[in-house]
Write an enzyme that holds these catalytic residues in place. Structure first.
Site, PDB file in Angstrom:
ATOM      1  N   ASP A  60      44.844  68.258 107.866  1.00  0.00           N
ATOM      2  CA  ASP A  60      45.090  67.311 106.277  1.00  0.00           C
ATOM      3  C   ASP A  60      45.368  65.881 107.755  1.00  0.00           C
ATOM      4  O   ASP A  60      46.941  66.071 107.925  1.00  0.00           O
ATOM      5  CB  ASP A  60      45.858  67.655 105.837  1.00  0.00           C
ATOM      6  CG  ASP A  60      46.133  66.327 104.389  1.00  0.00           C
ATOM      7  OD1 ASP A  60      44.824  66.132 104.381  1.00  0.00           O
ATOM      8  OD2 ASP A  60      46.770  66.819 103.630  1.00  0.00           O
ATOM      9  N   THR A  93      42.636  60.006 103.440  1.00  0.00           N
ATOM     10  CA  THR A  93      43.679  58.781 103.873  1.00  0.00           C
ATOM     11  C   THR A  93      43.353  58.970 105.880  1.00  0.00           C
ATOM     12  O   THR A  93      43.776  58.663 106.316  1.00  0.00           O
ATOM     13  CB  THR A  93      45.165  60.554 104.194  1.00  0.00           C
ATOM     14  OG1 THR A  93      43.760  61.717 104.602  1.00  0.00           O
ATOM     15  CG2 THR A  93      45.644  60.532 102.320  1.00  0.00           C
ATOM     16  N   THR A  94      42.605  60.358 106.262  1.00  0.00           N
ATOM     17  CA  THR A  94      42.119  60.587 107.818  1.00  0.00           C
ATOM     18  C   THR A  94      41.455  58.852 108.018  1.00  0.00           C
ATOM     19  O   THR A  94      41.371  58.050 108.806  1.00  0.00           O
ATOM     20  CB  THR A  94      41.862  61.953 108.065  1.00  0.00           C
ATOM     21  OG1 THR A  94      42.436  62.674 107.488  1.00  0.00           O
ATOM     22  CG2 THR A  94      41.250  61.611 109.521  1.00  0.00           C
ATOM     23  N   ASP A 385      44.969  67.690  96.776  1.00  0.00           N
ATOM     24  CA  ASP A 385      43.800  66.768  96.480  1.00  0.00           C
ATOM     25  C   ASP A 385      42.955  67.709  95.876  1.00  0.00           C
ATOM     26  O   ASP A 385      41.838  66.492  94.898  1.00  0.00           O
ATOM     27  CB  ASP A 385      43.039  67.228  98.117  1.00  0.00           C
ATOM     28  CG  ASP A 385      43.669  67.314  99.238  1.00  0.00           C
ATOM     29  OD1 ASP A 385      44.786  66.127  99.025  1.00  0.00           O
ATOM     30  OD2 ASP A 385      43.633  66.863 100.386  1.00  0.00           O
TER      31      ASP A 385
HETATM   32  P1  ADP Z   1      39.684  62.348 104.546  1.00  0.00           P
HETATM   33  O1  ADP Z   1      41.756  62.241 105.004  1.00  0.00           O
HETATM   34  O2  ADP Z   1      39.505  60.155 105.249  1.00  0.00           O
HETATM   35  O3  ADP Z   1      39.079  62.666 104.048  1.00  0.00           O
HETATM   36  P2  ADP Z   1      38.557  64.369 105.580  1.00  0.00           P
HETATM   37  O4  ADP Z   1      38.483  65.119 107.129  1.00  0.00           O
HETATM   38  O5  ADP Z   1      38.807  65.129 104.175  1.00  0.00           O
HETATM   39  O6  ADP Z   1      38.773  63.290 105.913  1.00  0.00           O
HETATM   40  O7  ADP Z   1      36.737  63.762 105.935  1.00  0.00           O
HETATM   41  C1  ADP Z   1      36.063  62.805 104.532  1.00  0.00           C
HETATM   42  C2  ADP Z   1      34.613  62.945 105.239  1.00  0.00           C
HETATM   43  O8  ADP Z   1      34.299  63.900 105.374  1.00  0.00           O
HETATM   44  C3  ADP Z   1      33.819  62.324 104.514  1.00  0.00           C
HETATM   45  O9  ADP Z   1      33.636  60.785 104.853  1.00  0.00           O
HETATM   46  C4  ADP Z   1      33.028  62.890 103.798  1.00  0.00           C
HETATM   47  O10 ADP Z   1      31.798  62.007 103.264  1.00  0.00           O
HETATM   48  C5  ADP Z   1      32.820  63.919 105.269  1.00  0.00           C
HETATM   49  N1  ADP Z   1      32.121  65.073 104.719  1.00  0.00           N
HETATM   50  C6  ADP Z   1      32.878  66.209 104.009  1.00  0.00           C
HETATM   51  N2  ADP Z   1      32.019  67.425 104.289  1.00  0.00           N
HETATM   52  C7  ADP Z   1      30.639  66.947 105.164  1.00  0.00           C
HETATM   53  C8  ADP Z   1      29.735  67.698 105.725  1.00  0.00           C
HETATM   54  N3  ADP Z   1      29.033  68.485 105.293  1.00  0.00           N
HETATM   55  N4  ADP Z   1      29.154  67.179 106.184  1.00  0.00           N
HETATM   56  C9  ADP Z   1      29.474  65.922 106.918  1.00  0.00           C
HETATM   57  N5  ADP Z   1      30.330  64.817 106.486  1.00  0.00           N
HETATM   58  C10 ADP Z   1      31.111  65.725 105.289  1.00  0.00           C
END
Ligand code: ADP
Ligand code: MG
Length: 536
Positions: A60, A93-94, A385
């Site tokens: 996270d 957040t990331t 989340d």
């Molecule tokens: P954040 O803290 O920004 O939410 P995450 O590690 O949760 O970071 O990553 C979020 C990103 O991952 C988003 O851009 C989302 O669209 C992308 N994402 C989630 N699942 C998939 C997937 N199966 N394939 C590609 N991208 C994905």
């Protein structure tokens, strides 16, 4: 870069500004570097080790950077942008940190080319406005409960195992539905949903309890262990003997006075309890203590009592039972009472828990199981989340395509928007468009793919499908480009939109610092000539 310090005197202001910017961008990029590998479902976990040797494994981004002890003011500004994203949207957040750093890095390139920070700021603002309105245009409402589930589980992708993700998503959606009709802001999902960690069991055995569950047992084990319902009173105080405040004033030989005081105080307690009992109360909840004398009077009146409840637990209970929280027991009247429909106690892993249910909706407890505190905490974070997102989704069910699709589309859209803004701002708008591509690039990198190929490929695929091109993104699990709506990879509109605005705002506040340092320079004066001279 050293050249930026060895400068001609007349340019001191501008160059101090640039040195500061270089420094600030470095800090931002370093911070983004610490979290970018966690982005997306294929992101890596980070192990955080604190000074005391404790450790935490997490995927996270916000946990990583909030735990990091960062001193640099720019880095702190990014951390606060990411925390604000967490508070407002509970996800993204990331992405916010990574995008802010990229916006800053691109602005540094422009500064090196001689574009003034204030020009960059106005270009970025134009681009942001366009991006946010394009986001709304592309977004659509989720059209089925299954899609809703996909959206919420996308936010958990990569954070926890998929079986746990699906379990937690189910709980979060059910909880959201229960509290969604309540009046109140986004913080309802924190205020009305108690998170209770209970040792032992599997994390997939975590459950939702439609009531208040608390690690407490009744004050008198002689009273019934469970009840099928009745009338409940909640007291925001205690049922304790009055204390002598000025003991010194009572002389040792005035034993009679002391005794009289004690008797009066017990008589007062009895009066309070008799009053409560006369209203037909069978369950009594007290925020502070209940003295031994009071315990026996309460039990004799056929009331089961609990003491030392947290304020937040009292509020949940008040919500569930409809009871008002009253300070003075003597002032409780019939309409202050609430109704409970069930009360039971059960020991789990050596601790007794009490559950109280009531007829009113609007508050509940989620019980997190797991053999170690780390396992449970990770599940709670994942639930936070999921709950944050599902609760907001119930209120604003619009989504945009995930997997870098939306950022690829926005980059293309903003590049063409830039053409309509000739002048130096155009460069800034183009830099903004390019910065957005950091999201698909990083998702590709974390999936072990070539980031440049992926971005070019997505961009070309989007351009060749005029109807649904903007929904083509990268499925990081298969490594293939696909229609994100077909793969169930959605991001809530409010997450993406808040992240883009938050990143822009954070990048701009860093640029403004430099703008102040540059204040002496007229923004319309081109300065790239002497820039080139110095760099040589
Ligand atoms: P954040 O803290 O920004 O939410 P995450 O590690 O949760 O970071 O990553 C979020 C990103 O991952 C988003 O851009 C989302 O669209 C992308 N994402 C989630 N699942 C998939 C997937 N199966 N394939 C590609 N991208 C994905
Ligand atoms: Mg996320």
């Amino acid at each position: 870069m050293q050249a930026e310090h060895d400068v001609a005197i007349q340019d001191t202001d501008r160059l101090e500004g640039r040195a500061a910017l270089v420094n600030n961008v470095k800090a931002a990029v370093a911070l983004a570097g610490a979290v970018r590998s966690t982005l997306g479902p294929r992101g890596l976990d980070k192990m955080l080790v604190d000074g005391g040797g404790g450790s935490l494994v997490t995927n996270d981004g916000v946990t990583v950077i909030e735990t990091a002890k960062v001193e640099h003011p720019t880095a702190r500004l990014l951390i606060s942008a990411s925390s604000s994203q967490d508070r407002a949207a509970r996800d993204g957040t990331t992405s916010t940190v990574v995008l802010t750093a990229e916006l800053l890095q691109n602005s540094l390139e422009l500064v090196r080319m001689g574009v003034h920070p204030s020009t960059i700021i106005s270009g970025y603002l134009l681009a942001e406005k366009e991006a946010v309105s394009e986001l709304e245009r592309i977004s659509r409402r989720v059209d089925s409960p299954d899609e809703m589930k996909s959206v919420v589980s996308t936010t958990l992708a990569g954070k926890i195992s998929s079986s746990l993700a699906s379990h937690i998503t189910g709980i979060a959606l059910e909880a959201s539905e229960i509290i969604s009709e309540e009046e109140g802001g986004d913080d309802l999902e924190r205020l009305r949903v108690k998170r209770l960690e209970v040792g032992g069991g599997l994390s997939t055995e975590s459950t939702l309890v439609k009531g208040l569950m608390i690690a407490k047992t009744r004050v008198d084990i002689g009273t019934p262990e469970s009840s099928m319902g009745g009338s409940v009173a909640i007291i925001d105080g205690g049922l304790e003997n009055a204390k002598l405040e000025m003991e010194a004033e009572i002389e040792v030989n005035s034993l009679g006075v002391l005794k009289g005081f004690h008797e009066r105080s017990i008589a007062n307690l009895k009066r309070s309890i008799d009053h409560i009992s006369s209203l037909g109360v069978t369950l009594l909840i007290v925020r502070e203590g209940i003295s031994d004398e009071a315990v026996s009077i309460i039990s004799d009146s056929g009331i089961t009592a609990y003491r030392r409840f947290e304020r937040s637990d009292l509020e949940l209970l008040s919500k569930i039972t409809g009871a008002r929280i009253i300070r003075d027991p003597l002032r409780i009247s019939e309409e202050d009472l609430g109704v409970f429909t069930n009360r039971r106690e059960q020991p789990i892993a050596g601790v007794t828990y009490t559950t109280i249910e009531g007829p009113e909706k609007g508050a509940l407890t989620v019980v997190f199981r797991g053999t170690s505190p780390q396992v449970r905490e990770e599940a709670v974070r994942a639930f936070d989340d999921a709950m944050g997102v599902s609760f907001r989704m119930v209120r604003d069910p619009r989504v945009v395509p995930g997997g870098g699709a939306i950022q690829t589309h926005l980059a293309r859209h903003i590049r063409s928007f830039a053409l309509g803004n000739p002048g130096r701002e155009q460069l800034a708008i183009e830099a903004y468009a390019a910065a957005l591509e950091v999201i698909p690039r990083t998702l590709a990198e974390n999936a072990g793919l070539d980031p440049i190929d992926v971005v070019l490929d997505l961009s070309a695929a989007q351009a060749s499908d005029l109807d649904n091109g903007s929904w083509i993104g990268l499925d990081a699990m298969t490594g293939k480009k696909s229609r994100m709506d077909e793969r169930g990879i959605f991001d809530p509109l409010f997450v993406t939109s808040h992240s883009i605005s938050g990143s822009t705002e954070a990048a701009i506040s860093v640029l403004r610092i430099n703008d102040v340092l540059w204040a002496k320079q007229d923004p319309t004066t081109p300065d790239w000539k002497d820039e080139e001279d110095q760099e040589d």
